[in-house]
Design a protein around this motif. Structure first.
Motif, short mmCIF file in Angstrom:
data_model
loop_
_atom_site.label_atom_id
_atom_site.label_comp_id
_atom_site.label_asym_id
_atom_site.label_seq_id
_atom_site.Cartn_x
_atom_site.Cartn_y
_atom_site.Cartn_z
N GLY A 13 2.79 -123.66 54.34
CA GLY A 13 2.34 -124.58 55.37
C GLY A 13 1.82 -125.88 54.80
O GLY A 13 1.06 -126.59 55.45
N LYS A 153 -5.38 -118.28 60.90
CA LYS A 153 -5.68 -119.70 61.10
C LYS A 153 -4.85 -120.52 60.12
O LYS A 153 -5.33 -120.90 59.05
N PRO A 154 -3.60 -120.79 60.47
CA PRO A 154 -2.70 -121.48 59.53
C PRO A 154 -3.22 -122.81 59.00
O PRO A 154 -2.85 -123.20 57.89
N LYS A 155 -4.09 -123.49 59.71
CA LYS A 155 -4.63 -124.75 59.21
C LYS A 155 -5.48 -124.54 57.96
O LYS A 155 -5.67 -125.46 57.17
N ASP A 156 -5.97 -123.33 57.78
CA ASP A 156 -6.77 -123.02 56.60
C ASP A 156 -5.94 -122.90 55.32
O ASP A 156 -6.48 -122.88 54.23
N LYS A 157 -4.60 -122.82 55.47
CA LYS A 157 -3.74 -122.74 54.28
C LYS A 157 -3.91 -123.97 53.39
O LYS A 157 -3.92 -123.86 52.18
N ALA A 158 -4.04 -125.12 54.02
CA ALA A 158 -4.22 -126.35 53.23
C ALA A 158 -5.53 -126.30 52.45
O ALA A 158 -5.58 -126.73 51.30
#
Length: 174
Positions: A13, A153-158
């Motif tokens: 991501g 919470k895919p935004k936490d991948k960054a």
């Protein structure tokens, strides 16, 4: 950066930056112009992964395991360059070698257990903590999210990736 690395970053991501004219990713331009410093994937891999990576937390299963495997591939780590450590293990039993070590604590409770810190995960992120092994040695610890949380919470991948980059820079400066 090779197309394989681009694929792994995309799976995690993480979006590559592109030049303003949109012709090609900036990372591709950098690696293409630096062929004299890194002529193969093996040289790139060895230059970014020197040292040992300890991952503290629950060993991932299912989709979290796939995410972890992709992280290991993108970082270019060989099997002998990383290990899972049990946060319940007595820290004085951890053995250090002459090779630099960096620890990644995955999850707030894990961080609190191995470092003794009581602040929240959000406050400890992007901070280099330390584990005292009892042998007058300190191992740097980078805090990040539990892999299962990252999946929900895919935004936490960054932010996970930022933590891994911080860990890599700690090893490079050891």
């Amino acid at each position: 950066m090779t197309s394989t690395h681009s694929i792994y970053l995309k799976e995690m991501g993480i979006t590559q930056w592109t030049s303003r004219d949109g012709s090609e990713p900036v990372a591709e331009k950098v690696s293409a112009s630096s062929t004299s410093t890194a002529t193969s994937d093996e040289q790139l891999t060895s230059s970014i992964s020197q040292g040992i990576w300890w991952f503290f937390g629950n060993e991932p299963q299912g989709d979290a395991q796939l995410l972890f495997q992709n992280m290991i591939r993108v970082l270019g780590l060989a099997k002998n360059q990383w290990a899972w450590k049990n946060p319940d293990e007595e820290l004085s039993k951890l053995t250090c070698s002459d090779t630099p070590i960096v620890a990644i604590a995955l999850g707030g409770s894990v961080v609190q257990k191995i470092t003794g810190e009581r602040e929240s995960l959000a406050q400890l992120r992007e901070t280099i903590l330390a584990i005292n092994t009892g042998n007058d040695e300190e191992i740097p610890v980078i805090v990040s999210f539990d892999l299962n949380q990252v999946l929900t919470k895919p935004k936490d991948k960054a932010m996970l990736w930022q933590g891994l980059l911080l860990a890599r820079s700690v090893l490079q400066n050891s």
